[in-house]
Every structure is written in structure tokens, then in C-alpha cells.
Design a protein around this motif. Structure first.
Motif, PDB file in Angstrom:
ATOM      1  N   VAL A  74       0.850  -1.192   0.000  1.00  0.00           N
ATOM      2  CA  VAL A  74       0.000   0.000   0.000  1.00  0.00           C
ATOM      3  C   VAL A  74       0.890   1.247   0.000  1.00  0.00           C
ATOM      4  N   GLN A  75       0.750   2.049  -1.048  1.00  0.00           N
ATOM      5  CA  GLN A  75       1.541   3.280  -1.174  1.00  0.00           C
ATOM      6  C   GLN A  75       0.668   4.462  -0.755  1.00  0.00           C
ATOM      7  N   GLY A  76       0.917   4.990   0.426  1.00  0.00           N
ATOM      8  CA  GLY A  76       0.117   6.117   0.918  1.00  0.00           C
ATOM      9  C   GLY A  76      -0.917   5.654   1.928  1.00  0.00           C
ATOM     10  N   LEU A  77      -0.741   6.094   3.186  1.00  0.00           N
ATOM     11  CA  LEU A  77      -1.663   5.692   4.257  1.00  0.00           C
ATOM     12  C   LEU A  77      -2.483   6.897   4.699  1.00  0.00           C
ATOM     13  N   GLY A  78      -3.126   7.547   3.761  1.00  0.00           N
ATOM     14  CA  GLY A  78      -3.957   8.703   4.074  1.00  0.00           C
ATOM     15  C   GLY A  78      -5.383   8.277   4.379  1.00  0.00           C
ATOM     16  N   HIS A  98      -5.869  -6.006   6.275  1.00  0.00           N
ATOM     17  CA  HIS A  98      -5.308  -6.701   7.431  1.00  0.00           C
ATOM     18  C   HIS A  98      -6.383  -7.596   8.072  1.00  0.00           C
ATOM     19  N   ALA A  99      -7.591  -7.036   8.224  1.00  0.00           N
ATOM     20  CA  ALA A  99      -8.684  -7.800   8.836  1.00  0.00           C
ATOM     21  C   ALA A  99      -9.033  -9.030   7.998  1.00  0.00           C
ATOM     22  N   ALA A 100      -8.791  -8.951   6.675  1.00  0.00           N
ATOM     23  CA  ALA A 100      -9.110 -10.072   5.785  1.00  0.00           C
ATOM     24  C   ALA A 100      -7.950 -11.059   5.665  1.00  0.00           C
ATOM     25  N   GLY A 101      -6.863 -10.790   6.399  1.00  0.00           N
ATOM     26  CA  GLY A 101      -5.760 -11.753   6.424  1.00  0.00           C
ATOM     27  C   GLY A 101      -4.630 -11.459   5.460  1.00  0.00           C
ATOM     28  N   ALA A 102      -4.664 -10.306   4.809  1.00  0.00           N
ATOM     29  CA  ALA A 102      -3.588  -9.956   3.884  1.00  0.00           C
ATOM     30  C   ALA A 102      -2.338  -9.545   4.669  1.00  0.00           C
ATOM     31  N   VAL A 103      -1.187  -9.665   4.003  1.00  0.00           N
ATOM     32  CA  VAL A 103       0.098  -9.304   4.607  1.00  0.00           C
ATOM     33  C   VAL A 103       0.555  -7.997   3.970  1.00  0.00           C
ATOM     34  N   LEU A 104       0.832  -6.977   4.797  1.00  0.00           N
ATOM     35  CA  LEU A 104       1.026  -5.630   4.262  1.00  0.00           C
ATOM     36  C   LEU A 104       2.470  -5.142   4.246  1.00  0.00           C
ATOM     37  N   THR A 105       2.818  -4.489   3.128  1.00  0.00           N
ATOM     38  CA  THR A 105       4.036  -3.688   3.032  1.00  0.00           C
ATOM     39  C   THR A 105       3.555  -2.272   2.748  1.00  0.00           C
ATOM     40  N   VAL A 106       4.094  -1.290   3.479  1.00  0.00           N
ATOM     41  CA  VAL A 106       3.549   0.061   3.325  1.00  0.00           C
ATOM     42  C   VAL A 106       4.658   1.105   3.207  1.00  0.00           C
ATOM     43  N   THR A 107       4.291   2.244   2.621  1.00  0.00           N
ATOM     44  CA  THR A 107       5.191   3.384   2.617  1.00  0.00           C
ATOM     45  C   THR A 107       4.372   4.672   2.671  1.00  0.00           C
ATOM     46  N   ASP A 108       4.968   5.724   3.168  1.00  0.00           N
ATOM     47  CA  ASP A 108       4.324   7.041   3.236  1.00  0.00           C
ATOM     48  C   ASP A 108       5.408   8.049   3.600  1.00  0.00           C
ATOM     49  N   ILE A 109       5.122   9.328   3.409  1.00  0.00           N
ATOM     50  CA  ILE A 109       6.066  10.349   3.878  1.00  0.00           C
ATOM     51  C   ILE A 109       5.778  10.711   5.340  1.00  0.00           C
ATOM     52  N   ASP A 110       4.666  10.197   5.844  1.00  0.00           N
ATOM     53  CA  ASP A 110       4.200  10.527   7.189  1.00  0.00           C
ATOM     54  C   ASP A 110       4.632   9.427   8.176  1.00  0.00           C
ATOM     55  N   ALA A 111       5.636   9.742   9.000  1.00  0.00           N
ATOM     56  CA  ALA A 111       6.207   8.742   9.917  1.00  0.00           C
ATOM     57  C   ALA A 111       5.170   8.238  10.914  1.00  0.00           C
ATOM     58  N   ALA A 161       1.928   7.838  10.486  1.00  0.00           N
ATOM     59  CA  ALA A 161       1.034   6.865   9.837  1.00  0.00           C
ATOM     60  C   ALA A 161       1.741   5.515   9.708  1.00  0.00           C
ATOM     61  N   LEU A 162       3.041   5.557   9.406  1.00  0.00           N
ATOM     62  CA  LEU A 162       3.803   4.311   9.258  1.00  0.00           C
ATOM     63  C   LEU A 162       3.916   3.575  10.597  1.00  0.00           C
ATOM     64  N   ALA A 163       4.188   4.347  11.647  1.00  0.00           N
ATOM     65  CA  ALA A 163       4.317   3.731  12.976  1.00  0.00           C
ATOM     66  C   ALA A 163       3.003   3.074  13.384  1.00  0.00           C
ATOM     67  N   ARG A 164       1.917   3.738  13.062  1.00  0.00           N
ATOM     68  CA  ARG A 164       0.598   3.208  13.411  1.00  0.00           C
ATOM     69  C   ARG A 164       0.313   1.910  12.635  1.00  0.00           C
ATOM     70  N   ARG A 217       2.266  -0.899  14.138  1.00  0.00           N
ATOM     71  CA  ARG A 217       1.730  -1.281  15.440  1.00  0.00           C
ATOM     72  C   ARG A 217       0.381  -1.985  15.316  1.00  0.00           C
ATOM     73  N   GLU A 218      -0.537  -1.373  14.557  1.00  0.00           N
ATOM     74  CA  GLU A 218      -1.916  -1.890  14.519  1.00  0.00           C
ATOM     75  C   GLU A 218      -2.115  -2.990  13.493  1.00  0.00           C
ATOM     76  N   LEU A 219      -1.352  -2.932  12.394  1.00  0.00           N
ATOM     77  CA  LEU A 219      -1.641  -3.843  11.281  1.00  0.00           C
ATOM     78  C   LEU A 219      -0.481  -4.797  10.985  1.00  0.00           C
ATOM     79  N   GLY A 220       0.545  -4.730  11.800  1.00  0.00           N
ATOM     80  CA  GLY A 220       1.701  -5.603  11.601  1.00  0.00           C
ATOM     81  C   GLY A 220       2.364  -5.407  10.239  1.00  0.00           C
ATOM     82  N   ALA A 221       2.277  -4.189   9.699  1.00  0.00           N
ATOM     83  CA  ALA A 221       2.793  -3.922   8.365  1.00  0.00           C
ATOM     84  C   ALA A 221       4.315  -3.783   8.369  1.00  0.00           C
ATOM     85  N   THR A 222       4.933  -4.140   7.248  1.00  0.00           N
ATOM     86  CA  THR A 222       6.364  -3.924   7.055  1.00  0.00           C
ATOM     87  C   THR A 222       6.545  -2.592   6.340  1.00  0.00           C
TER      88      THR A 222
END
Ligand code: NAI
Length: 349
Positions: A174-178, A189-202, A204-207, A210-215
Motif C-alpha cells: 500500500v503506497q500512501g496511508l492517508g 489486514h482484517a481479511a488476512g492480507a500481509v502488508l508492506t507500506v510506505t508514506d512520507i508521514d512517519a 502513519a507508518l508507525a501506526r 503497530r496496529e496492522l503488523g505492516a512492514t
């Protein structure tokens, strides 16, 4: 002459408006009202020249016809542009004048926000016309609707490309966690997918960690991520000559507008065997939400309508296969067929 623009292919009505008192310079383009009043946002942008503004409004209004038709909305396609810098040139009086311009179409054009305009601007426009949606005081946020539609369309794409009936273990970048991206990530995440994420907003990334087990990966590294699905939810034009060869994903399905830098990039994706879920179909949850907003808002009915994006996406993939064309072309064909059928129906009536 501006009237010789090749982009005037099938447009119904295009009007220019200049107002000396407020400095408003605007164009409204109604591409089609076959399905109903033309709905589309008002973009405020410091265009290089007037020809660029005209080309943009013609292109965008045509896109809205297709988008609204495939979203099963009783709306045609329109768009408006205000030529100017949204940060320095905009005034409330200018917005009220824009409202008068919108009103001069007598309901055939309905305006909403877009790049460079805000719900506050729509509130100002609402002082001079009733033909406006997405007004600040009404207090609706279409983003969760958009995210839900992207989720349903992404599911359909996974079914098509991977033959999977659910998202368990499916790897999504997921590119952009707005507003849209985060809500989509939460659903994935709730449906069991495994997430890799990026954003310029630190934050949002930390969240998301923490919440979604994203890389978390870097802004540019998202294109090289070893995933099944690339979900662009930040900027447009991220599918281009540089990025397409790098993608490891077999599916592109995200919320961002205008993901293909140029139409030919849709063909490049198909050449690489990457299934592209056309952006304007996938992110129509926002406009569907706007359609349902009002005093009698029914959330369940709204989300049921948005959920139909999954079925539309499957129709598009089927059409693409039947006609031997990429999905971005199949989507346009499906929309054109729908419009032609509606037109034929109107002639008969
Ligand atoms: P937003 O502004 O809330 O979120 C965008 C996110 O992308 C932000 O978190 C921002 O920090 C991040 N970002 C910015 N530059 C980035 C970069 N270079 N790499 C990675 N991340 C970056 O916007 P929203 O509302 O979530 O919209 C996202 C996309 O979806 C936009 O392209 C928008 O046009 C489109 N869209 C949104 C709809 C809605 O209902 N909000 C409806 C239809 C389309």
C-alpha cells in the motif's frame, strides 16, 4: 482557435466565464448528460496557459461520464476548472461567483470538490447555487466509502489473477496511508492480507506497524516490493516507464486517480502479465458516497451500492478476455455500451 481543440470529441456543452470583479477565470465542460445531470469536481490550478486548462477540463469531464456510468449512478459527466493559484488567488467572493456560473446551467451541472478546492469552498459555492455536493457543513467523509470500493475491487482482481477466493496470505503493498490508504490497509489486514507500506508521514507508518503488523519500506522501494498486489493510494502517474519494469506484483489495484502516466502504460502492464484494475472504476466509492449523502443518508444502502464495484470489476475482466484487450480499454468499452444503450432507450421513449 480554442474551438479547434481535438479534445472536443463528443462534448455536449463547454462554457467559459470571466468575472472582472472577483478575477474568476473558469471553464465548465459537460461531456454527457445522457445518464442525468453532469457531476464532476471543480479543479483550481495554475495552468501554464488557457489551452492547457481547456484540454484538462475536456479530458476530465469525459472521464467522469465513464466513471459515473460504471458506478451505476444517474449522473452524466462534467468537470470545471478555475485558472489560478489555489493558495494565493482564491477568495470567498470568487467561489460565490463560481456558484453563479454553475447555477447558469440550471441543474445540468453539479459541482463538487477536486484538487485545489475544499469542502469550505463548496460551502461558499452553496450560497449561490443548490447544484453542489460535498459541502463542509453537511459533514460527510467519502473516504471510507472509497476504501471499501477499492477493497471489493481488489478482491475481485485477486480472484481473477490468483484464483483465490479470499485475501488470506495475499501480499499487498500500500503506497500512501492517508484517508483512503489507511482504511484500505485496515480492511486488508482484517481479511488476512500481509502488508508492506510506505508514506512520507512517519506517524502513519508507525501506526500501521503497530496496529496492522505492516512492514515499512522506503518511498521508492515500494515499487520493488515482493508482493502480489501493488495498491497506489497516494499520487497519480506512478505506473510509468520507470516503475512498470520493476513491479513484482501480478495485480495493480489502488485508489489513486490517474495511475497510468499515459494510456499506453496500461498496455505495458498487460504485456508484463500484470492485471490492472482501472482506477476510475475502483475508486468510485467516493462519488457513490457523495450521491447518497443527504438528510436521509442510509449507510447500509450506500455501502451495498459501493460493493457492486466488485461485480463491475469482474465484468470488466470478462470483457477484456472476450475482446482480447487490456482492462483499461475494456472498462471504457463497457461504459460506452452503457451510454449507447441509455441513448437508444431515450430515443425509443
Ligand atoms: P490523503 O491526502 O489523505 O492521503 C495521501 C497519503 O499519501 C498521505 O498519507 C500522504 O502522506 C501520502 N503520500 C504523499 N506523497 C507520498 C509519496 N511520494 N509516497 C508515499 N506516500 C505519499 O488522500 P486520500 O484522500 O487518501 O486520497 C488518496 C488517493 O486516492 C488520491 O490520489 C486521491 O485523488 C484518490 N481518491 C480519493 C478519494 C477519497 O474519497 N478520498 C476518492 C477518489 C480518489
Amino acid at each position: 482557435s480554442v474551438f479547434s481543440s481535438p479534445s472536443f470529441d463528443e462534448h455536449e456543452d463547454v462554457a467559459f466565464h470571466y468575472d472582472g470583479e472577483t478575477g474568476l477565470k473558469a471553464i465548465i465542460s459537460l461531456h454527457s448528460t445522457v445518464m442525468g445531470p453532469a457531476l464532476g469536481g471543480c479543479r483550481m490550478w495554475a495552468y501554464d496557459d488557457d489551452a492547457a486548462a481547456l484540454t484538462d477540463v475536456l479530458r476530465l469531464s469525459r472521464g467522469m461520464t465513464f466513471k459515473n456510468a460504471l458506478a451505476d449512478l444517474p449522473w452524466g459527466g462534467g468537470k470545471s476548472v478555475i485558472i489560478g493559484n489555489a493558495k494565493t488567488d482564491k477568495t470567498p467572493a470568487m467561489m460565490r461567483e463560481m456558484g453563479r456560473f454553475v447555477d447558469s446551467f440550471g441543474g445540468r451541472y453539479i459541482v463538487a470538490e477536486d484538487v485545489g478546492t475544499t469542502p469550505e469552498d463548496m460551502a461558499e459555492i452553496a450560497k449561490t447555487t443548490r447544484n453542489v455536493r460535498g459541502v463542509k457543513s453537511v459533514g460527510f467523509d467519502p473516504s471510507p466509502g472509497t476504501a471499501y470500493g477499492v477493497f471489493k475491487g481488489l478482491e475481485a482482481a485477486v480472484g481473477e489473477a490468483l484464483g483465490a477466493s479470499d485475501l488470506k496470505g495475499v501480499r499487498v503493498a500500500v503506497q500512501g496511508l492517508g484517508h483512503v490508504g489507511y482504511d484500505l490497509a485496515r480492511r486488508l489486514h482484517a481479511a488476512g492480507a500481509v502488508l508492506t507500506v510506505t508514506d512520507i508521514d512517519a506517524a502513519a507508518l508507525a501506526r500501521a506497524e503497530r496496529e496492522l503488523g505492516a512492514t515499512v519500506v522506503g518511498l521508492d522501494a515500494i515499487y520493488d516490493a515482493d508482493v502480489d498486489v501493488y495498491a497506489p493510494c497516494a499520487l497519480g502517474a506512478t505506473l510509468n516507464d520507470d516503475t512498470i519494469p520493476r513491479l513484482k506484483a501480478s495485480i495493480v489495484a489502488g485508489a489513486a486517480n490517474n495511475q497510468l502516466a499515459e494510456t499506453r502504460h496500461g498496455d505495458r502492464l498487460a504485456d508484463r502479465g500484470i492485471l490492472y484494475a482501472p482506477d476510475y472504476v475502483l475508486n468510485a466509492g467516493g462519488v457513490i458516497h457523495i450521491y447518497h449523502e443527504g438528510p436521509d443518508f442510509d449507510r447500509d444502502a450506500t455501502f451495498a451500492h459501493i460493493g457492486r464495484i466488485g461485480g463491475t470489476m469482474r465484468d470488466i475482466f470478462r470483457r477484456a478476455k472476450d475482446d482480447g484487450i487490456p482492462p483499461h480499454i475494456a472498462a471504457d468499452r463497457l461504459a460506452k455500451d452503457k451510454l449507447a444503450a441509455a441513448k437508444a432507450g431515450q430515443r425509443k421513449a
